[in-house]
Motif scaffolding. Structure first.
Motif, PDB file in Angstrom:
ATOM      1  N   ALA A 228       0.826  -1.213   0.000  1.00 36.31           N
ATOM      2  CA  ALA A 228       0.000   0.000   0.000  1.00 36.31           C
ATOM      3  C   ALA A 228       0.857   1.259   0.000  1.00 36.31           C
ATOM      4  CB  ALA A 228      -0.930  -0.009   1.213  1.00 36.31           C
ATOM      5  N   ALA A 229       2.077   1.166   0.539  1.00 36.60           N
ATOM      6  CA  ALA A 229       2.977   2.315   0.573  1.00 36.60           C
ATOM      7  C   ALA A 229       3.320   2.815  -0.831  1.00 36.60           C
ATOM      8  CB  ALA A 229       4.254   1.952   1.331  1.00 36.60           C
ATOM      9  N   TYR A 230       3.223   1.942  -1.823  1.00 33.46           N
ATOM     10  CA  TYR A 230       3.500   2.326  -3.218  1.00 33.46           C
ATOM     11  C   TYR A 230       2.621   3.498  -3.657  1.00 33.46           C
ATOM     12  CZ  TYR A 230       2.844   2.081  -8.299  1.00 33.46           C
ATOM     13  OH  TYR A 230       2.701   2.400  -9.621  1.00 33.46           O
ATOM     14  N   PHE A 231       1.402   3.543  -3.175  1.00 34.28           N
ATOM     15  CA  PHE A 231       0.453   4.565  -3.605  1.00 34.28           C
ATOM     16  C   PHE A 231       0.650   5.896  -2.879  1.00 34.28           C
ATOM     17  CE2 PHE A 231      -1.532   0.413  -4.259  1.00 34.28           C
ATOM     18  CZ  PHE A 231      -1.827   0.492  -5.622  1.00 34.28           C
ATOM     19  N   TYR A 232       1.483   5.909  -1.860  1.00 32.42           N
ATOM     20  CA  TYR A 232       1.669   7.138  -1.073  1.00 32.42           C
ATOM     21  C   TYR A 232       3.074   7.730  -1.225  1.00 32.42           C
ATOM     22  CZ  TYR A 232       1.828  10.324   2.904  1.00 32.42           C
ATOM     23  OH  TYR A 232       1.978  11.451   3.684  1.00 32.42           O
ATOM     24  N   PHE A 233       4.098   6.899  -1.121  1.00 33.85           N
ATOM     25  CA  PHE A 233       5.474   7.402  -1.158  1.00 33.85           C
ATOM     26  C   PHE A 233       5.943   7.510  -2.607  1.00 33.85           C
ATOM     27  CE2 PHE A 233       5.136   5.339   3.027  1.00 33.85           C
ATOM     28  CZ  PHE A 233       5.547   6.385   3.841  1.00 33.85           C
ATOM     29  N   ASP A 234       5.552   8.607  -3.243  1.00 36.49           N
ATOM     30  CA  ASP A 234       5.865   8.767  -4.670  1.00 36.49           C
ATOM     31  C   ASP A 234       6.966   9.780  -4.943  1.00 36.49           C
ATOM     32  OD1 ASP A 234       4.470  11.013  -3.926  1.00 36.49           O
ATOM     33  OD2 ASP A 234       2.904  10.833  -5.451  1.00 36.49           O
TER      34      ASP A 234
ATOM     35  N   ALA B 297      11.673  -0.301   0.454  1.00 32.87           N
ATOM     36  CA  ALA B 297      11.569  -0.566  -0.984  1.00 32.87           C
ATOM     37  C   ALA B 297      12.332   0.479  -1.786  1.00 32.87           C
ATOM     38  CB  ALA B 297      10.101  -0.596  -1.407  1.00 32.87           C
ATOM     39  N   GLN B 298      12.398   1.698  -1.266  1.00 32.47           N
ATOM     40  CA  GLN B 298      13.055   2.775  -1.995  1.00 32.47           C
ATOM     41  C   GLN B 298      14.561   2.550  -2.149  1.00 32.47           C
ATOM     42  OE1 GLN B 298      12.079   6.912  -1.490  1.00 32.47           O
ATOM     43  NE2 GLN B 298      10.362   6.404  -0.178  1.00 32.47           N
ATOM     44  N   LYS B 299      15.158   1.807  -1.223  1.00 27.67           N
ATOM     45  CA  LYS B 299      16.614   1.627  -1.285  1.00 27.67           C
ATOM     46  C   LYS B 299      17.006   0.833  -2.520  1.00 27.67           C
ATOM     47  CE  LYS B 299      16.309   2.097   3.593  1.00 27.67           C
ATOM     48  NZ  LYS B 299      15.909   1.438   4.828  1.00 27.67           N
ATOM     49  N   VAL B 300      16.252  -0.214  -2.825  1.00 24.22           N
ATOM     50  CA  VAL B 300      16.530  -0.999  -4.028  1.00 24.22           C
ATOM     51  C   VAL B 300      16.151  -0.213  -5.275  1.00 24.22           C
ATOM     52  CG1 VAL B 300      15.961  -3.122  -5.269  1.00 24.22           C
ATOM     53  CG2 VAL B 300      16.343  -3.179  -2.806  1.00 24.22           C
ATOM     54  N   MET B 301      15.113   0.607  -5.185  1.00 25.19           N
ATOM     55  CA  MET B 301      14.760   1.466  -6.309  1.00 25.19           C
ATOM     56  C   MET B 301      15.943   2.333  -6.703  1.00 25.19           C
ATOM     57  SD  MET B 301      10.965   2.467  -4.880  1.00 25.19           S
ATOM     58  CE  MET B 301      10.993   4.090  -5.589  1.00 25.19           C
TER      59      MET B 301
ATOM     60  N   TRP C  88       8.010   1.535 -13.652  1.00 28.29           N
ATOM     61  CA  TRP C  88       8.035   0.100 -13.367  1.00 28.29           C
ATOM     62  C   TRP C  88       8.937  -0.230 -12.180  1.00 28.29           C
ATOM     63  CZ3 TRP C  88      12.642  -2.522 -13.458  1.00 28.29           C
ATOM     64  CH2 TRP C  88      13.704  -1.966 -14.179  1.00 28.29           C
ATOM     65  N   ILE C  89       9.934   0.619 -11.895  1.00 30.42           N
ATOM     66  CA  ILE C  89      10.879   0.317 -10.815  1.00 30.42           C
ATOM     67  C   ILE C  89      10.179   0.298  -9.449  1.00 30.42           C
ATOM     68  CG2 ILE C  89      12.968   1.055  -9.602  1.00 30.42           C
ATOM     69  CD1 ILE C  89      14.064   2.103 -12.219  1.00 30.42           C
ATOM     70  N   PRO C  90       9.468   1.382  -9.043  1.00 26.13           N
ATOM     71  CA  PRO C  90       8.794   1.298  -7.743  1.00 26.13           C
ATOM     72  C   PRO C  90       7.735   0.213  -7.678  1.00 26.13           C
ATOM     73  CG  PRO C  90       8.209   3.333  -8.892  1.00 26.13           C
ATOM     74  CD  PRO C  90       9.361   2.730  -9.631  1.00 26.13           C
ATOM     75  N   LEU C  91       7.020  -0.016  -8.771  1.00 26.00           N
ATOM     76  CA  LEU C  91       5.974  -1.048  -8.769  1.00 26.00           C
ATOM     77  C   LEU C  91       6.576  -2.424  -8.497  1.00 26.00           C
ATOM     78  CD1 LEU C  91       2.969  -1.661  -9.227  1.00 26.00           C
ATOM     79  CD2 LEU C  91       3.501  -1.968 -11.662  1.00 26.00           C
TER      80      LEU C  91
END
Length: 336
Positions: free
Chosen positions: A53-59, A197-201, A223-226
């Motif tokens: 769910a964090a994908y939809f907020y931390f943009d 997740a952002q660290k690997v992004m 596609w990277i964050p997804l």
């Protein structure tokens, strides 16, 4: 240009994110499992849902940007990134096997930095030339600050909750806190996903830059964050039972009230650090928060022997990962 080596690096980065998920699952679910609010199976599903769910907020990807800039762009090659990933995956699996809640974040950053420094020194530069020291100092300082902040916030929250509920019936209070723990564990999983997740992004993005697929000034491909949020969520669903035991029972005995306090403190700390683009360790943060709730009872409630062993793992993670990555890069340099 997309090369075979770039594809391998991206696959390994996604694999690291998956491993990060099951390695760090304990951060989100240890207290909710140890207090029997959720079964282990339902707990990992709950945590994975909010990881994604964090994908939809931390943009804004601020943490990803910090990780990407740890090493100066001139000293980033596809081999540097690959060496860092292999070292990070190796250390993560080793610490998972022994049930040590080390930092996935710091092993990734340590591996990336170690390989970058080795590449720079082989080309006549210095470690100071290869590293963006401002970013490095910020990351290293929060090895100490993140658990302290989490501990202090959890102490304050625990004391407030205890005073507000002191006239409540114990059975009624426990029922309420078990319900609240669902919310606090969800908040922790949400911020964990947004932070980790952002660290690997950041690593995947610099791999694309190093291979000339994108420019460093370009926006991150969607596609990277997804993919990264999906990978860490799937990893969380796989669980990390060895570390759950350490986090949920070995540091201090946790009640539902204390679980709410620790998870809320962890979520607040991660939210603050993400706002300021600081890639902190979720593991360090929640460990500090759990220690905080133990300290509010009495100092002896915390198993300090276990805690000291954890601190050693924290201290060693970056240098060990850096040395591993350095050795791996030297091997690459000989044969590739």
């Amino acid at each position: 240009m997309v090369t075979t080596l770039l594809v391998i690096v991206i696959i390994m980065a996604i694999a690291f994110d998956y491993i990060n998920g099951f390695h760090d699952a304990a951060n989100s679910i240890a207290t909710v499992v140890s207090t029997k609010v959720l079964s282990p199976f339902h707990a990992v599903l709950w945590a994975a849902l909010f990881n994604f769910a964090a994908y939809f907020y931390f943009d804004d990807h601020k943490v990803a940007n910090t990780v990407a800039k740890t090493v100066v762009e001139n000293y980033i090659t596809i081999h540097v990134i690959l060496a860092g990933l292999i070292a990070a995956i190796s250390w993560n699996l080793l610490t998972w096997y022994y049930g040590i809640p080390s930092s996935s974040s710091h092993t990734l950053i340590g591996g990336f930095a170690g390989a970058g420094v080795t590449y720079a020194m082989l080309n006549g530069a210095t470690a100071a030339d290869a590293l963006n020291l401002g970013y490095v100092v910020k990351i290293v300082s929060f090895i100490v600050l993140a658990p302290i902040i989490g501990m202090l916030i959890s102490i304050v929250i625990t004391l407030i909750i205890v005073n507000l509920s002191r006239w409540s019936k114990p059975s009624t209070a426990e029922k309420w806190f078990k319900a609240l723990q669902l919310l606090s564990s969800a908040a922790l999983s949400f911020t964990h996903g947004g932070n980790d997740a952002q660290k690997v992004m950041g690593i995947i993005f610099v791999a694309l830059v190093a291979n000339g697929v994108v420019n460093s000034s370009d926006p991150m491909p969607e596609w990277i964050p997804l993919v990264c949020y999906g990978a860490i969520s799937l990893g969380t669903m796989s669980g990390g039972w060895r570390i759950v035991k350490t986090m949920g029972t070995k540091i201090t005995k946790v009640t539902p009230l204390e679980g709410v306090a620790a998870e809320t403190a962890g979520a607040i700390t991660l939210g603050i650090t993400e706002h300021f683009a600081i890639p902190v360790s979720t593991t360090h943060t929640i460990t500090g928060s759990i220690i905080g709730v133990g300290v509010t009872k009495r100092m002896s409630a915390v198993r300090w022997g276990v805690t000291i062993n954890l601190v050693w793992a924290w201290v060693l993670t970056i240098p060990v990962s850096a040395l591993l990555a350095s050795g791996i890069y030297l091997i690459f340099n000989l044969f590739l």
